[in-house]
Design a protein around this motif. Structure first.
Motif, PDB file in Angstrom:
ATOM      1  N   ALA A 180      -3.602   9.144  -3.549  1.00 40.14           N
ATOM      2  CA  ALA A 180      -4.566   8.145  -4.052  1.00 40.14           C
ATOM      3  C   ALA A 180      -3.936   7.298  -5.147  1.00 40.14           C
ATOM      4  N   GLU A 181      -3.174   7.933  -6.024  1.00 38.92           N
ATOM      5  CA  GLU A 181      -2.483   7.192  -7.081  1.00 38.92           C
ATOM      6  C   GLU A 181      -1.437   6.254  -6.490  1.00 38.92           C
ATOM      7  N   LYS A 182      -0.718   6.737  -5.494  1.00 36.03           N
ATOM      8  CA  LYS A 182       0.316   5.917  -4.844  1.00 36.03           C
ATOM      9  C   LYS A 182      -0.319   4.684  -4.207  1.00 36.03           C
ATOM     10  N   ASN A 183      -1.442   4.860  -3.531  1.00 32.87           N
ATOM     11  CA  ASN A 183      -2.135   3.723  -2.917  1.00 32.87           C
ATOM     12  C   ASN A 183      -2.563   2.708  -3.971  1.00 32.87           C
ATOM     13  N   ALA A 184      -3.059   3.202  -5.096  1.00 31.86           N
ATOM     14  CA  ALA A 184      -3.458   2.311  -6.185  1.00 31.86           C
ATOM     15  C   ALA A 184      -2.238   1.581  -6.738  1.00 31.86           C
ATOM     16  N   TRP A 185      -1.150   2.307  -6.929  1.00 31.35           N
ATOM     17  CA  TRP A 185       0.081   1.704  -7.446  1.00 31.35           C
ATOM     18  C   TRP A 185       0.587   0.617  -6.492  1.00 31.35           C
ATOM     19  N   VAL A 186       0.553   0.890  -5.197  1.00 31.49           N
ATOM     20  CA  VAL A 186       0.998  -0.099  -4.207  1.00 31.49           C
ATOM     21  C   VAL A 186       0.145  -1.360  -4.303  1.00 31.49           C
ATOM     22  N   GLU A 187      -1.164  -1.195  -4.405  1.00 37.27           N
ATOM     23  CA  GLU A 187      -2.050  -2.366  -4.510  1.00 37.27           C
ATOM     24  C   GLU A 187      -1.744  -3.161  -5.766  1.00 37.27           C
ATOM     25  N   LEU A 188      -1.546  -2.469  -6.875  1.00 38.51           N
ATOM     26  CA  LEU A 188      -1.199  -3.165  -8.122  1.00 38.51           C
ATOM     27  C   LEU A 188       0.172  -3.831  -8.013  1.00 38.51           C
ATOM     28  N   SER A 189       1.102  -3.181  -7.355  1.00 38.32           N
ATOM     29  CA  SER A 189       2.435  -3.758  -7.167  1.00 38.32           C
ATOM     30  C   SER A 189       2.355  -5.034  -6.325  1.00 38.32           C
ATOM     31  N   HIS A 190       1.546  -4.996  -5.297  1.00 40.32           N
ATOM     32  CA  HIS A 190       1.360  -6.212  -4.478  1.00 40.32           C
ATOM     33  C   HIS A 190       0.746  -7.321  -5.327  1.00 40.32           C
ATOM     34  N   TRP A 191      -0.199  -6.942  -6.183  1.00 39.96           N
ATOM     35  CA  TRP A 191      -0.833  -7.923  -7.064  1.00 39.96           C
ATOM     36  C   TRP A 191       0.221  -8.641  -7.904  1.00 39.96           C
ATOM     37  N   THR A 192       1.141  -7.865  -8.466  1.00 46.47           N
ATOM     38  CA  THR A 192       2.159  -8.475  -9.340  1.00 46.47           C
ATOM     39  C   THR A 192       3.066  -9.414  -8.562  1.00 46.47           C
ATOM     40  N   ASP A 193       3.207  -9.178  -7.265  1.00 48.64           N
ATOM     41  CA  ASP A 193       4.084 -10.008  -6.434  1.00 48.64           C
ATOM     42  C   ASP A 193       3.397 -11.245  -5.850  1.00 48.64           C
ATOM     43  N   ASP A 194       2.073 -11.264  -5.852  1.00 46.62           N
ATOM     44  CA  ASP A 194       1.320 -12.274  -5.096  1.00 46.62           C
ATOM     45  C   ASP A 194       0.722 -13.395  -5.943  1.00 46.62           C
ATOM     46  N   ASN A 195       1.202 -13.592  -7.141  1.00 53.12           N
ATOM     47  CA  ASN A 195       0.618 -14.603  -8.017  1.00 53.12           C
ATOM     48  C   ASN A 195       0.589 -15.981  -7.363  1.00 53.12           C
ATOM     49  N   ASP A 196       1.667 -16.365  -6.717  1.00 55.03           N
ATOM     50  CA  ASP A 196       1.720 -17.690  -6.081  1.00 55.03           C
ATOM     51  C   ASP A 196       0.678 -17.838  -4.977  1.00 55.03           C
ATOM     52  N   ILE A 197       0.431 -16.780  -4.232  1.00 52.53           N
ATOM     53  CA  ILE A 197      -0.563 -16.826  -3.153  1.00 52.53           C
ATOM     54  C   ILE A 197      -1.967 -16.929  -3.750  1.00 52.53           C
ATOM     55  N   ARG A 198      -2.244 -16.121  -4.767  1.00 55.03           N
ATOM     56  CA  ARG A 198      -3.574 -16.156  -5.393  1.00 55.03           C
ATOM     57  C   ARG A 198      -3.872 -17.510  -6.006  1.00 55.03           C
ATOM     58  N   GLU A 199      -2.861 -18.161  -6.552  1.00 52.03           N
ATOM     59  CA  GLU A 199      -3.072 -19.493  -7.140  1.00 52.03           C
ATOM     60  C   GLU A 199      -3.481 -20.514  -6.089  1.00 52.03           C
ATOM     61  N   ARG A 200      -2.983 -20.366  -4.878  1.00 51.15           N
ATOM     62  CA  ARG A 200      -3.287 -21.318  -3.807  1.00 51.15           C
ATOM     63  C   ARG A 200      -4.545 -20.966  -3.025  1.00 51.15           C
ATOM     64  N   ASP A 201      -4.936 -19.696  -3.033  1.00 47.60           N
ATOM     65  CA  ASP A 201      -6.019 -19.248  -2.157  1.00 47.60           C
ATOM     66  C   ASP A 201      -7.012 -18.388  -2.937  1.00 47.60           C
ATOM     67  N   GLU A 202      -8.097 -18.983  -3.360  1.00 45.28           N
ATOM     68  CA  GLU A 202      -9.115 -18.293  -4.142  1.00 45.28           C
ATOM     69  C   GLU A 202      -9.751 -17.137  -3.366  1.00 45.28           C
ATOM     70  N   ARG A 203      -9.915 -17.303  -2.063  1.00 42.99           N
ATOM     71  CA  ARG A 203     -10.497 -16.225  -1.245  1.00 42.99           C
ATOM     72  C   ARG A 203      -9.581 -15.010  -1.211  1.00 42.99           C
ATOM     73  N   TYR A 204      -8.282 -15.252  -1.146  1.00 46.89           N
ATOM     74  CA  TYR A 204      -7.319 -14.149  -1.169  1.00 46.89           C
ATOM     75  C   TYR A 204      -7.409 -13.409  -2.502  1.00 46.89           C
ATOM     76  N   ALA A 205      -7.494 -14.142  -3.589  1.00 48.02           N
ATOM     77  CA  ALA A 205      -7.610 -13.524  -4.907  1.00 48.02           C
ATOM     78  C   ALA A 205      -8.872 -12.662  -4.986  1.00 48.02           C
ATOM     79  N   ALA A 206      -9.986 -13.184  -4.486  1.00 52.60           N
ATOM     80  CA  ALA A 206     -11.238 -12.422  -4.497  1.00 52.60           C
ATOM     81  C   ALA A 206     -11.112 -11.165  -3.633  1.00 52.60           C
ATOM     82  N   PHE A 207     -10.474 -11.291  -2.489  1.00 49.53           N
ATOM     83  CA  PHE A 207     -10.251 -10.141  -1.610  1.00 49.53           C
ATOM     84  C   PHE A 207      -9.412  -9.081  -2.318  1.00 49.53           C
TER      85      PHE A 207
END
Length: 83
Positions: free
Chosen positions: A39-66
């Motif tokens: 469970a911790e690993k899954n959370a860490w992976v999601e947070l790690s993806h978050w740190t990598d996806d800043n450019d995508i979130r800036e362009r796509d508000e729906r992706y950020a909300a998801f």
């Protein structure tokens, strides 16, 4: 509760509520993610993806909300799992 789990819970909650986390902060708090439970690993992976996806979130508000909703899902999973 371990310090790592406490950090993951706080970071997931922060992002879910509209905040942010940086890769350096995640790396400093969780230097050995391979040692996490599933469970911790899954959370860490999601947070790690978050740190990598800043450019995508800036362009796509729906992706950020998801992605923020995914943080809530992982937060719930970690809280249900206990310490």
């Amino acid at each position: 509760m371990s310090a790592t789990r406490a950090f993951l819970l706080e970071a997931l909650d922060r992002v879910a509520r509209g905040g942010d986390i940086r890769e350096a902060e995640l790396d400093a708090a969780v230097p050995h993610p391979i040692a996490l439970d599933p469970a911790e690993k899954n959370a860490w992976v999601e947070l790690s993806h978050w740190t990598d996806d800043n450019d995508i979130r800036e362009r796509d508000e729906r992706y950020a909300a998801f992605k923020r909703e995914r943080m809530r899902d992982h937060l719930t999973a970690l809280m249900l799992k206990g310490s």
